[in-house]
Design a protein around this motif. Structure first.
Motif, mmCIF file in Angstrom:
data_model
loop_
_atom_site.group_PDB
_atom_site.id
_atom_site.type_symbol
_atom_site.label_atom_id
_atom_site.label_comp_id
_atom_site.label_asym_id
_atom_site.label_seq_id
_atom_site.Cartn_x
_atom_site.Cartn_y
_atom_site.Cartn_z
ATOM 1 N N LEU A 247 0.805 -1.232 0.000
ATOM 2 C CA LEU A 247 0.000 0.000 0.000
ATOM 3 C C LEU A 247 0.836 1.280 0.000
ATOM 4 O O LEU A 247 0.286 2.364 -0.141
ATOM 5 C CB LEU A 247 -0.950 0.029 1.214
ATOM 6 C CG LEU A 247 -1.953 -1.114 1.335
ATOM 7 C CD1 LEU A 247 -2.946 -0.817 2.457
ATOM 8 C CD2 LEU A 247 -2.692 -1.364 0.034
ATOM 9 N N HIS A 248 2.141 1.154 0.208
ATOM 10 C CA HIS A 248 2.964 2.373 0.269
ATOM 11 C C HIS A 248 4.220 2.187 -0.570
ATOM 12 O O HIS A 248 5.211 1.624 -0.113
ATOM 13 C CB HIS A 248 3.321 2.691 1.732
ATOM 14 C CG HIS A 248 3.990 4.019 1.900
ATOM 15 N ND1 HIS A 248 3.633 4.917 2.875
ATOM 16 C CD2 HIS A 248 4.997 4.613 1.216
ATOM 17 C CE1 HIS A 248 4.382 6.002 2.783
ATOM 18 N NE2 HIS A 248 5.227 5.831 1.787
ATOM 19 N N GLU A 249 4.125 2.648 -1.803
ATOM 20 C CA GLU A 249 5.275 2.609 -2.713
ATOM 21 C C GLU A 249 5.125 3.769 -3.695
ATOM 22 O O GLU A 249 4.045 4.020 -4.214
ATOM 23 C CB GLU A 249 5.324 1.260 -3.441
ATOM 24 C CG GLU A 249 6.252 1.184 -4.627
ATOM 25 C CD GLU A 249 7.742 1.092 -4.293
ATOM 26 O OE1 GLU A 249 8.102 0.948 -3.108
ATOM 27 O OE2 GLU A 249 8.551 1.191 -5.231
ATOM 28 N N HIS A 250 6.243 4.485 -3.921
ATOM 29 C CA HIS A 250 6.217 5.660 -4.807
ATOM 30 C C HIS A 250 6.572 5.247 -6.237
ATOM 31 O O HIS A 250 7.582 4.573 -6.453
ATOM 32 C CB HIS A 250 7.208 6.710 -4.320
ATOM 33 C CG HIS A 250 6.849 7.273 -2.973
ATOM 34 N ND1 HIS A 250 6.301 8.521 -2.806
ATOM 35 C CD2 HIS A 250 6.939 6.742 -1.722
ATOM 36 C CE1 HIS A 250 6.074 8.747 -1.513
ATOM 37 N NE2 HIS A 250 6.461 7.683 -0.831
ATOM 38 N N LEU A 251 5.770 5.703 -7.181
ATOM 39 C CA LEU A 251 6.033 5.405 -8.596
ATOM 40 C C LEU A 251 7.421 5.910 -9.002
ATOM 41 O O LEU A 251 8.171 5.219 -9.687
ATOM 42 C CB LEU A 251 4.961 6.081 -9.470
ATOM 43 C CG LEU A 251 5.031 5.809 -10.962
ATOM 44 C CD1 LEU A 251 4.679 4.358 -11.269
ATOM 45 C CD2 LEU A 251 4.105 6.745 -11.740
ATOM 46 N N ILE B 164 -1.418 9.965 5.062
ATOM 47 C CA ILE B 164 -0.439 11.056 5.187
ATOM 48 C C ILE B 164 0.875 10.490 5.720
ATOM 49 O O ILE B 164 0.881 9.729 6.695
ATOM 50 C CB ILE B 164 -0.963 12.159 6.149
ATOM 51 C CG1 ILE B 164 -2.257 12.774 5.589
ATOM 52 C CG2 ILE B 164 0.105 13.234 6.385
ATOM 53 C CD1 ILE B 164 -2.833 13.921 6.419
ATOM 54 N N HIS B 165 1.997 10.867 5.076
ATOM 55 C CA HIS B 165 3.313 10.545 5.635
ATOM 56 C C HIS B 165 3.424 11.283 6.973
ATOM 57 O O HIS B 165 3.405 12.525 6.994
ATOM 58 C CB HIS B 165 4.423 11.075 4.728
ATOM 59 C CG HIS B 165 4.717 10.227 3.533
ATOM 60 N ND1 HIS B 165 3.925 10.185 2.424
ATOM 61 C CD2 HIS B 165 5.761 9.384 3.285
ATOM 62 C CE1 HIS B 165 4.459 9.364 1.535
ATOM 63 N NE2 HIS B 165 5.576 8.859 2.035
ATOM 64 N N ALA B 166 3.567 10.566 8.042
ATOM 65 C CA ALA B 166 3.667 11.233 9.348
ATOM 66 C C ALA B 166 4.381 10.321 10.333
ATOM 67 O O ALA B 166 4.193 9.105 10.323
ATOM 68 C CB ALA B 166 2.277 11.581 9.879
ATOM 69 N N GLY C 5 1.282 7.039 6.792
ATOM 70 C CA GLY C 5 2.492 6.581 6.121
ATOM 71 C C GLY C 5 3.613 6.560 7.153
ATOM 72 O O GLY C 5 3.961 7.604 7.702
ATOM 73 N N HIS C 6 4.118 5.386 7.450
ATOM 74 C CA HIS C 6 5.170 5.159 8.459
ATOM 75 C C HIS C 6 4.595 5.129 9.890
ATOM 76 O O HIS C 6 4.376 4.067 10.439
ATOM 77 C CB HIS C 6 6.308 6.191 8.370
ATOM 78 C CG HIS C 6 6.973 6.210 7.045
ATOM 79 N ND1 HIS C 6 7.866 5.250 6.674
ATOM 80 C CD2 HIS C 6 6.876 7.065 5.994
ATOM 81 C CE1 HIS C 6 8.298 5.500 5.441
ATOM 82 N NE2 HIS C 6 7.694 6.588 5.012
ATOM 83 N N GLY C 7 4.422 6.279 10.518
ATOM 84 C CA GLY C 7 3.948 6.292 11.915
ATOM 85 C C GLY C 7 5.003 5.800 12.895
ATOM 86 O O GLY C 7 4.724 5.560 14.078
ATOM 87 N N THR D 103 7.349 -1.143 0.929
ATOM 88 C CA THR D 103 8.699 -0.934 0.402
ATOM 89 C C THR D 103 9.105 0.544 0.365
ATOM 90 O O THR D 103 10.280 0.859 0.394
ATOM 91 C CB THR D 103 8.781 -1.501 -1.028
ATOM 92 O OG1 THR D 103 7.605 -1.098 -1.735
ATOM 93 C CG2 THR D 103 8.863 -3.009 -1.007
ATOM 94 N N ASP D 104 8.143 1.448 0.231
ATOM 95 C CA ASP D 104 8.357 2.895 0.121
ATOM 96 C C ASP D 104 8.987 3.271 -1.225
ATOM 97 O O ASP D 104 8.328 3.877 -2.065
ATOM 98 C CB ASP D 104 9.193 3.435 1.286
ATOM 99 C CG ASP D 104 8.896 4.905 1.567
ATOM 100 O OD1 ASP D 104 7.926 5.433 0.988
ATOM 101 O OD2 ASP D 104 9.613 5.522 2.374
ATOM 102 N N ASP D 105 10.269 2.949 -1.404
ATOM 103 C CA ASP D 105 10.975 3.320 -2.637
ATOM 104 C C ASP D 105 11.925 2.186 -2.984
ATOM 105 O O ASP D 105 13.035 2.124 -2.461
ATOM 106 C CB ASP D 105 11.766 4.619 -2.416
ATOM 107 C CG ASP D 105 10.845 5.772 -2.035
ATOM 108 O OD1 ASP D 105 10.031 6.178 -2.870
ATOM 109 O OD2 ASP D 105 10.930 6.243 -0.886
HETATM 110 ZN ZN LIG Z 1 6.700 7.215 1.292
#
Ligand SMILES: [Zn+2]
Ligand SMILES: O=c1[nH]cnc2c1ncn2[C@H]1C[C@H](O)[C@@H](CO)O1
Length: 392
Positions: free
Chosen positions: A35-39, A219-221, A243-245, A311-313
């Motif tokens: 659910l959290h990966e940047h194109l 939200i990335h926070a 996002g993260h937490g 994975t994020d990036d």
């Molecule tokens: Zn991210």
């Protein structure tokens, strides 16, 4: 209706499936939710080089794919978020035409299929892709075209999340763009970029627009700033996921007897089942955590928070979902039951409609997990056989 529910679904679950058996799994076989990966953080190095040539971009540090991958990874490991984000100037530079955006999105889903991801939410900031004259609507259209083709060819389901950037002043326009595309593949809205000095509440107008449209917010926070940022994301901006937490850890005390004392924010997040999109490798690379061992993921997970891995990036953090799951399994001794629970957590937290989530759980997650449980149980029995006196 789902007939079988975790954990009763697995008649074999109480059997001790040794950590050695789980760790020996090929993690690509596990059906995964991301659910959290940047194109713009997951391009293939070889594609970056080709795209740079096509678009006349001369800024890459090397035109050797292996060297380039290492260059991105080295740059991302400097222990702080602003430096981690520097590499994006290059990926964004080669994502400025319709053809490039379609290609990057298509390859993204192909890579997901190889990694065993069955549903992915992919995010990016359209405002960064207009340098060669595309409008933001054309940018979103191109990315959705690539993703649709990828879905057809590789069978990976997707949702697209549009990001506003926290150091800019056009988040309301970004929110309106997301709302315009919501029935065509965009499933939610995010706030990304350097967290320190850029509190979420500065963007409250954008989030109110999303809320008025009954749309979805992550939200990335808590990545590069503490609980205050998480609190604003939830209570000022109405985030449905975080996002993260990671720095929610600062709101949890471990007493000398090992029991936990939760602050009000942590208790709220636990009670409201707010999903935490955790990213182990990225957090160590940006300095959000000093080491994998010190990452609060396992603490959150075992305290009952709704957590799951991401994975994020993939390019910057040199990772994929299978690697993150293997890493977590090795570091925290996760069982197959815990891996399944985490995957269910992720699926429940996705921004696609409820029926789609239930369908994916029934068709893609439960059958494969029950097969893996059976396989591991058979292996566990086989290992016990020589010690059984009745069989000797
Ligand atoms: Zn991210
Ligand atoms: O881990 C991150 N934290 C905050 N922002 C990030 C992270 N990874 C990528 N971004 C930024 C850089 C990208 O250009 C932007 C949109 O994907 O989001």
């Amino acid at each position: 209706m789902i007939e079988h529910r975790y954990p009763e679904f697995h008649p074999v679950a109480p059997l001790p499936l040794g950590a050695d058996l789980v760790a020996a799994l090929d993690f690509r076989r596990l059906p995964k939710i991301l659910l959290h990966e940047h194109l713009d953080g997951g391009l293939r190095p070889a594609s970056i080089i080709e795209l740079a040539k096509e678009q006349g971009y001369n800024g890459l540090p090397t035109d050797d794919a292996e060297q380039l991958a290492m260059w991105f990874h080295r740059g991302a490991q400097r222990g702080n978020l602003p430096e981690y984000l520097e590499g994006f100037a290059h990926t964004i530079a080669v994502m400025q035409t319709k053809e490039a955006l379609v290609r990057v999105a298509y390859e993204f889903l192909e890579d997901m299929a190889v990694d065993g991801v069955v549903y992915a939410e992919i995010r990016f900031a359209p405002v960064f892709h207009t340098e060669k004259g595309l409008t933001q609507d054309e940018v979103v259209e191109a990315v959705l075209e690539g993703l649709e083709r990828g879905r057809r060819d590789f069978g990976v389901e997707f949702g697209l999340i549009l990001c506003a950037m926290r150091d800019r002043t056009d988040s309301l326009e970004a929110a309106e763009l997301a709302i315009r595309w919501r029935d065509k593949g965009v499933v939610g809205f995010d706030l990304a970029g350097g967290e320190y000095g850029h509190p979420p509440k500065k963007h409250v107008d954008a989030f109110h627009a999303i809320q008025r449209a009954n749309f979805y917010i992550t939200i990335h926070a808590g990545e590069a700033f503490g609980p205050e940022s998480i609190w604003q994301a939830l209570q000022w901006c109405g985030a449905h996921r975080l996002g993260h937490g990671t720095r929610l850890r600062n709101d949890i005390e471990i007493r000398p007897d090992g029991s936990l004392k939760l602050g009000r924010l942590a208790q709220y997040i636990l009670d409201r089942r707010i999903p935490l999109e955790m990213c182990l490798s990225s957090n160590v690379h940006t300095g959000a955590c000093a080491s994998f061992e010190e990452h609060p993921f396992a603490l959150f997970h075992r305290a009952g928070f709704r957590v799951f891995l991401n994975t994020d990036d993939r390019l910057m953090s040199d990772t994929e979902m299978s690697k993150e799951l293997a890493l977590a399994t090795r570091t925290f001794g996760l069982s197959l039951v815990e891996l399944e629970k985490m995957t269910m957590n992720a699926m429940k937290s996705a921004f696609v409609p409820h029926e789609t989530r239930v369908d994916l759980i029934r068709r893609r997650l439960l059958p494969t997990y029950s097969m893996l449980f059976a396989e591991l149980t058979a292996e566990a029995f086989a290992k016990q056989l020589p010690r059984n006196p009745h069989l000797s």
